[in-house]
Design a protein around this motif. Sequence first.
Motif, PDB file in Angstrom:
ATOM      1  N   UNK A 215     -63.712  64.520  89.098  1.00 46.89           N
ATOM      2  CA  UNK A 215     -63.868  65.900  89.544  1.00 46.89           C
ATOM      3  C   UNK A 215     -63.932  65.912  91.060  1.00 46.89           C
ATOM      4  N   UNK A 216     -63.103  66.736  91.689  1.00 44.51           N
ATOM      5  CA  UNK A 216     -63.092  66.840  93.140  1.00 44.51           C
ATOM      6  C   UNK A 216     -63.158  68.283  93.594  1.00 44.51           C
ATOM      7  N   UNK A 217     -63.943  68.555  94.627  1.00 41.03           N
ATOM      8  CA  UNK A 217     -64.001  69.875  95.264  1.00 41.03           C
ATOM      9  C   UNK A 217     -63.860  69.661  96.769  1.00 41.03           C
TER      10      UNK A 217
ATOM     11  N   UNK B 186     -68.883  52.988  84.704  1.00 39.40           N
ATOM     12  CA  UNK B 186     -69.231  53.189  86.108  1.00 39.40           C
ATOM     13  C   UNK B 186     -69.263  54.688  86.394  1.00 39.40           C
ATOM     14  N   UNK B 187     -70.288  55.110  87.125  1.00 37.19           N
ATOM     15  CA  UNK B 187     -70.377  56.491  87.594  1.00 37.19           C
ATOM     16  C   UNK B 187     -70.734  56.454  89.071  1.00 37.19           C
ATOM     17  N   UNK B 188     -69.936  57.163  89.879  1.00 35.19           N
ATOM     18  CA  UNK B 188     -70.251  57.207  91.299  1.00 35.19           C
ATOM     19  C   UNK B 188     -69.725  58.510  91.897  1.00 35.19           C
ATOM     20  N   UNK B 189     -70.460  59.001  92.894  1.00 35.01           N
ATOM     21  CA  UNK B 189     -70.100  60.232  93.599  1.00 35.01           C
ATOM     22  C   UNK B 189     -70.034  59.926  95.083  1.00 35.01           C
ATOM     23  N   UNK B 190     -68.959  60.361  95.737  1.00 38.63           N
ATOM     24  CA  UNK B 190     -68.742  60.017  97.141  1.00 38.63           C
ATOM     25  C   UNK B 190     -68.245  61.223  97.923  1.00 38.63           C
ATOM     26  N   UNK B 191     -68.581  61.238  99.226  1.00 39.52           N
ATOM     27  CA  UNK B 191     -68.078  62.239 100.154  1.00 39.52           C
ATOM     28  C   UNK B 191     -66.949  61.632 100.978  1.00 39.52           C
ATOM     29  N   UNK B 192     -65.896  62.433 101.211  1.00 44.54           N
ATOM     30  CA  UNK B 192     -64.727  61.964 101.949  1.00 44.54           C
ATOM     31  C   UNK B 192     -64.402  62.963 103.064  1.00 44.54           C
ATOM     32  N   UNK B 193     -64.901  62.696 104.287  1.00 42.97           N
ATOM     33  CA  UNK B 193     -64.596  63.598 105.406  1.00 42.97           C
ATOM     34  C   UNK B 193     -63.207  63.317 105.985  1.00 42.97           C
ATOM     35  N   UNK B 194     -62.662  64.294 106.674  1.00 50.20           N
ATOM     36  CA  UNK B 194     -61.382  64.125 107.378  1.00 50.20           C
ATOM     37  C   UNK B 194     -61.359  65.051 108.584  1.00 50.20           C
ATOM     38  N   UNK B 195     -60.647  64.619 109.637  1.00 51.32           N
ATOM     39  CA  UNK B 195     -60.445  65.462 110.805  1.00 51.32           C
ATOM     40  C   UNK B 195     -59.100  65.113 111.423  1.00 51.32           C
ATOM     41  N   UNK B 196     -58.340  66.127 111.818  1.00 55.51           N
ATOM     42  CA  UNK B 196     -57.031  65.940 112.434  1.00 55.51           C
ATOM     43  C   UNK B 196     -56.911  66.895 113.628  1.00 55.51           C
ATOM     44  N   UNK B 197     -56.263  66.433 114.668  1.00 53.99           N
ATOM     45  CA  UNK B 197     -56.048  67.287 115.831  1.00 53.99           C
ATOM     46  C   UNK B 197     -54.679  67.005 116.422  1.00 53.99           C
TER      47      UNK B 197
ATOM     48  N   UNK C 162     -56.800  71.872 115.558  1.00 51.91           N
ATOM     49  CA  UNK C 162     -57.738  70.928 114.948  1.00 51.91           C
ATOM     50  C   UNK C 162     -58.016  71.369 113.515  1.00 51.91           C
ATOM     51  N   UNK C 163     -58.164  70.387 112.642  1.00 49.58           N
ATOM     52  CA  UNK C 163     -58.415  70.666 111.232  1.00 49.58           C
ATOM     53  C   UNK C 163     -59.449  69.678 110.711  1.00 49.58           C
ATOM     54  N   UNK C 164     -60.544  70.196 110.192  1.00 49.93           N
ATOM     55  CA  UNK C 164     -61.595  69.349 109.644  1.00 49.93           C
ATOM     56  C   UNK C 164     -61.893  69.735 108.211  1.00 49.93           C
ATOM     57  N   UNK C 165     -62.347  68.759 107.428  1.00 45.53           N
ATOM     58  CA  UNK C 165     -62.628  69.058 106.046  1.00 45.53           C
ATOM     59  C   UNK C 165     -63.558  68.046 105.411  1.00 45.53           C
ATOM     60  N   UNK C 166     -64.045  68.397 104.218  1.00 43.48           N
ATOM     61  CA  UNK C 166     -64.933  67.519 103.459  1.00 43.48           C
ATOM     62  C   UNK C 166     -64.586  67.654 101.981  1.00 43.48           C
ATOM     63  N   UNK C 167     -64.481  66.507 101.336  1.00 42.31           N
ATOM     64  CA  UNK C 167     -64.163  66.474  99.911  1.00 42.31           C
ATOM     65  C   UNK C 167     -65.240  65.682  99.172  1.00 42.31           C
ATOM     66  N   UNK C 168     -65.660  66.186  98.035  1.00 45.78           N
ATOM     67  CA  UNK C 168     -66.596  65.481  97.164  1.00 45.78           C
ATOM     68  C   UNK C 168     -65.885  65.125  95.876  1.00 45.78           C
ATOM     69  N   UNK C 169     -65.986  63.850  95.478  1.00 46.90           N
ATOM     70  CA  UNK C 169     -65.382  63.410  94.223  1.00 46.90           C
ATOM     71  C   UNK C 169     -66.401  62.649  93.392  1.00 46.90           C
ATOM     72  N   UNK C 170     -66.454  63.003  92.123  1.00 45.20           N
ATOM     73  CA  UNK C 170     -67.344  62.349  91.168  1.00 45.20           C
ATOM     74  C   UNK C 170     -66.500  61.668  90.103  1.00 45.20           C
TER      75      UNK C 170
END
Length: 792
Positions: A486-488, A525-536, A501-509
């Motif tokens: 699951x990703x949001x 296995x169960x894990x939840x992680x945050x995935x930041x990104x930034x582009x300019x 500039x473009x910034x974002x954050x994604x959460x995936x479980x």
Amino acid sequence: MKINLFCFLITLCYIGIFSANAQKNTETTITGTVVESNGVPIEFATVIIATNDTQKAITGATTNEKGEFSLTTSTANFYVEVSFIGFKNKKIENFTIQKNRIDLGKIVLSEDQSQLDEVIVSAEKSQTVFKLDKRVFNVGSDLSSTGASALEILNNVPSVNVNIEGQISLRGNSGVQILINGKPSVLASEEGNALGSITADMIDKIEVITNPSAKYDAEGTSGIINIILKKSEKKGLNGSVTLNTGIPNNHSIGLSLNRRTEKFNLFSQLGYGRRTFPRESESTSLNRAAETSLNTAGESDKNEKFFNIILGTDYHINDLNVLTLSGHYAFEDEKENSNQVYQFIDNTATTTDAWNRRELTTASNPKWQYELQYKKDFKDHEDHDLLFSALGTSFGKDKTSNFNNTTTIGNIPDMLQEALTNFAQNEYTFKLDYTHPFGEKYTLETGAQFIIDDVSNDYQVRDFINNVWIINTDFSNVFDYNQNVLGVYSTFAYEAEKWGIKGGLRLESTDLKTKLVNTNERNSQKYTNLFPSVHTSYKVTEDLSLQAGYSKRIYRPRLWDLNPFFSFRDNFNISTGNPNLNPEFTDSFEITSILKFNQGSLNFGIYHRATKDVIEDISTFENNVTTSQPSNVGTNNGTGIELNAKYNLTNWVTLTTDFNYNSFARKGQFEDLSFDFNGNQWSSRLTGKFKLPLDFTLETTGNYRSKYKTVQGEVADNIFMNLGIRKKMMKGRLNINLSVRDVFASRRRQSITNQVDFLRTSDSQSGRFVTIGISFGFGKGEAMEFSGHKNF
């Protein structure tokens, strides 16, 4: 030292080109947007600048996907002409120059009714367009694409490499996420190896996203490759028919049809063919302690019949709402013959045992994909939209392999074995994306995605003993694999005329469960992680732009990484999975510059990737049997440079090149072995396209990849060349193409595994492929090349 000198020379050339262009203070820049009468942008429209004195073109360009173009000229007395097949040409002579700039605004082209029934649209060559967070490779009618599959098209894309075994890497890293139309698909999975059923004529463009924003899946440590399939929306009936034949045994026919009415757009593609994939291979396994070796040599040929069909329709509910339903079915019927000769040599260099191992494998592989998609546009802004899609894919394999060992030297008894595979995979993807622009500079994106992957692999090996088939429990089991992700996400972008500039954050479980049914071994296995990104990005001038980006990525172990039971083709060289693997995580950074000039363009970039829990195949040796199993082995820090350039040498010669170099530092420990070492690798591609008299076109592509170290050995360098020739007739409606892939039969896969207790070398080759293709377009359809080849 050589690499530093090379980088220095490139930098000098780069600065020189920029300086030369920066000195053109007297140049005039012309911009504008080409659209149809209904306001729809026209992509690939031709815009030329010609002198009033000679009426000859002095420079030109094509429009991008938004219909936009930008040209520069130092000529004072000129006019602008815009053209696109199926539309009336437009000549612009009256304009106002302000501060060395001309803004032509929207240029409306009207349809030429006298041409609509007889013209075609044909993209002459592939080209790469750079966006804020990705590069888009528009697939044209490149000559070497005749009879090519998606895998071979990928091998023409800058930064992408496909080796002789069909494994895809991006900037030298194999952790790539392959998407179809922006979504995961069984058609792009390693399990089915079904990219061969996606053919060149089906592909519109390929997006290479080395540093994806949070909008995209976090899967793929080296990035994402997104294959966009064609779907025409031209009015009326359009289509093309293609026929290919070649050696070895490569015959196919394809049909593409599209019908556009006021409310419906019906699209379809159909293909049928048969093909053969020959291969020669040899290997040596040396037992250092006993000073004995096992040598193998042999050849095989896979014969395949395939059928492929895509059907779909767009229903335009109104101007703001579109509903799409589509389906894709592919079927392959395989039959493979293989003959391997084994020789066991003792410490006196005497052959003590030898035998032949013959294999006959038959398999049927049905693949399904079906999708329901709804898109809603909003009146306030053309980019304000809501998109929902539900995608289902399934893949099955019913495979039987019979093995017959016949002893020629020694006393090893003859043996009969068979391996049975019953494989089924079902994957479902639900995706919701919402884009909301605020004014002309700000954009908010948000959405969610849920992926369900359900796989069962029933693998059984049987030995024929005393006239009875006995199940070999050491190599037989049922492996169940279930993974839900699951990703949001949310991103926010600011884009002005010069800077963005473009910034974002994604959460995936992630929720992963595996089970070996026969032995009731379970793993979860169960894990939840945050995935930041930034582009300019920053536009220094109209011709020079700078980009920078960061993203965090994940590589989840695939089915075949986890499945302990899937390969028994060679008793002495066994591949197996590891259910206890952990995912890889990568932090990716890059800086890129893009320079455009009159004769071409230059892209130069520097990147760095830091990966932990790296997954590597580790080989062990016991009783002359080499077993390869993936394991998490330490960290990898890699830094590289990348150069992509295009240069129009003359009006009949165009050169493009792609160069990639990276150095890496490995640190890792596996059991009592240390895998600390440093290494480097580089690859290069050079393509020349030559326009010849009588509407002939010649295209040659040379590819080279250097040797490089692995955790246990080395992979040898690789060099090969492709060639294509095209003849156009009937005003381009009919194309005849000749394609030769691996012209000198030099493309080989050679590797060495060098350890304290054993040394293993392997070498394999597929050889030269020659294809002749004929394509005919009707209506406003394109004359294209339909694939008759899958992968090496």
